[in-house]
Design an enzyme around this catalytic site. Structure first.
Site, PDB file in Angstrom:
ATOM      1  N   HIS A  10       0.902  -1.123  -0.084  1.00 52.41           N
ATOM      2  CA  HIS A  10      -0.180  -0.123  -0.162  1.00 52.41           C
ATOM      3  C   HIS A  10       0.977   1.432   0.132  1.00 52.41           C
ATOM      4  O   HIS A  10       2.230   1.164  -0.121  1.00 52.41           O
ATOM      5  CB  HIS A  10      -1.016  -0.145   1.003  1.00 52.41           C
ATOM      6  CG  HIS A  10      -1.656  -1.418   0.939  1.00 52.41           C
ATOM      7  ND1 HIS A  10      -2.884  -1.426   0.118  1.00 52.41           N
ATOM      8  CD2 HIS A  10      -1.488  -2.447   1.430  1.00 52.41           C
ATOM      9  CE1 HIS A  10      -3.433  -2.784   0.187  1.00 52.41           C
ATOM     10  NE2 HIS A  10      -2.489  -3.296   1.011  1.00 52.41           N
ATOM     11  N   GLU A  28      -2.714  -0.145   7.557  1.00 55.10           N
ATOM     12  CA  GLU A  28      -1.922  -1.459   7.104  1.00 55.10           C
ATOM     13  C   GLU A  28      -0.619  -0.778   6.533  1.00 55.10           C
ATOM     14  O   GLU A  28       0.364  -1.306   6.686  1.00 55.10           O
ATOM     15  CB  GLU A  28      -2.405  -2.037   6.011  1.00 55.10           C
ATOM     16  CG  GLU A  28      -1.843  -3.202   5.464  1.00 55.10           C
ATOM     17  CD  GLU A  28      -2.317  -3.929   4.423  1.00 55.10           C
ATOM     18  OE1 GLU A  28      -3.612  -3.638   4.114  1.00 55.10           O
ATOM     19  OE2 GLU A  28      -1.967  -4.838   3.823  1.00 55.10           O
ATOM     20  N   HIS A  82       2.191  -7.509   3.914  1.00 53.66           N
ATOM     21  CA  HIS A  82       1.054  -6.832   4.139  1.00 53.66           C
ATOM     22  C   HIS A  82       0.631  -7.312   5.601  1.00 53.66           C
ATOM     23  O   HIS A  82       1.066  -8.249   6.068  1.00 53.66           O
ATOM     24  CB  HIS A  82       0.086  -7.520   3.087  1.00 53.66           C
ATOM     25  CG  HIS A  82       0.281  -6.845   1.400  1.00 53.66           C
ATOM     26  ND1 HIS A  82      -0.651  -6.080   1.103  1.00 53.66           N
ATOM     27  CD2 HIS A  82       1.498  -7.021   0.684  1.00 53.66           C
ATOM     28  CE1 HIS A  82      -0.109  -5.649  -0.119  1.00 53.66           C
ATOM     29  NE2 HIS A  82       1.101  -6.328  -0.227  1.00 53.66           N
ATOM     30  N   GLU A 149       1.325 -11.960   4.467  1.00 50.37           N
ATOM     31  CA  GLU A 149       0.033 -11.493   5.284  1.00 50.37           C
ATOM     32  C   GLU A 149       0.517 -11.632   6.767  1.00 50.37           C
ATOM     33  O   GLU A 149      -0.088 -12.897   7.221  1.00 50.37           O
ATOM     34  CB  GLU A 149      -1.198 -12.029   4.819  1.00 50.37           C
ATOM     35  CG  GLU A 149      -1.735 -11.662   3.183  1.00 50.37           C
ATOM     36  CD  GLU A 149      -2.332 -10.254   3.085  1.00 50.37           C
ATOM     37  OE1 GLU A 149      -2.362  -9.639   4.372  1.00 50.37           O
ATOM     38  OE2 GLU A 149      -2.595 -10.064   2.158  1.00 50.37           O
TER      39      GLU A 149
HETATM   40 ZN    ZN Z   1      -2.668  -5.321   1.965  1.00 43.18          ZN
END
Ligand code: ZN
Length: 233
Positions: A10, A28, A82, A149
């Site tokens: 991001h 995030e 992430h 993640e």
């Molecule tokens: Zn993400």
């Protein structure tokens, strides 16, 4: 030189940028950058590496630009960090669900295990598995690429994501995994002060060579008593 690209997922926390998932007072894009910087710092403790971040702060950046950056530079490894969302819990990693090299699979394996083990120092962490998906940064990069993640921002996992020591451990685990995959040696840290001559050269003095280790130990003891640093090699 081995080239590594770390991609904090991001764009950032400023207006008009993509912050990624937002919950529990966390964004995030800020967390992925924290983790990426810890990866960057630790990778620099290894020999023969060059590391680049796709972004170092709040920055507009498309997925294709991230992949292109790694491709154009000729990176050997690409890692995207992430944080998950959707009220689940645990850790999962991704590689491209199309054709991937055995190297890519190997990188995912070593990274996944290293990161999960580090997270579990902080409590029970669900292993959501080594997964595959059609993510742009994985599809468009030409080198082994893994996307991690790292827990869920919108569940009880957020407690750990607020712990800076946890983010550091997760970042360092990424770096260790990459180093293991690439077989990177750590930079040697001198364990004793080294005396350099004025021309910058380092001279070592050898006082004895023995076929019997006991004799070597005897001389080393004698030297130490007299105040000389002595090592047996
Ligand atoms: Zn993400």
């Amino acid at each position: 030189m081995v080239k590594i690209v770390i991609d904090p997922g991001h764009e950032g926390v400023e207006n008009n940028l993509d912050p990624g998932a937002v919950a529990n007072g966390l964004k995030e894009a800020a967390l992925t950058l924290r983790i990426a910087k810890y990866i960057y710092d630790m990778l620099n403790e290894y020999e023969g590496v060059q590391v680049r971040l796709t972004r170092t702060g709040n920055q507009r950046l498309t997925l294709s630009q991230r992949a292109k950056m790694a491709n154009d530079w000729g990176a050997d490894v690409f890692i995207s960090t992430h944080i998950n969302a959707g009220k689940g819990t645990g850790f999962e990693s991704y590689i491209y669900n199309g054709g991937v090299s055995s190297q890519t699979v190997a990188l995912q394996n070593v990274l996944h295990n290293e990161i999960l083990a580090a997270m579990r120092q902080f409590g029970n962490i669900t292993d959501r598995g080594k997964k595959r998906a059609n993510y742009a940064v994985l599809r468009e990069t030409k080198m082994p690429a893994v996307l991690t993640e790292n827990l869920f921002i919108d569940s009880n996992d957020a407690k750990l994501l607020k712990n800076e020591a946890f983010l550091k451990a997760v970042g360092e685990a990424h770096a260790r995994g990459i180093a293991k995959f690439l077989g990177l040696p750590q930079k040697s840290t001198p364990s004793q002060p080294q005396q350099k001559s004025s021309d910058g050269k380092l001279y070592r003095v050898q006082v004895g060579a023995f076929s019997d280790r006991k004799n070597a130990e005897r001389l080393a003891e004698e030297l130490k008593k007299k105040g000389y640093p002595a090592i047996i090699v």
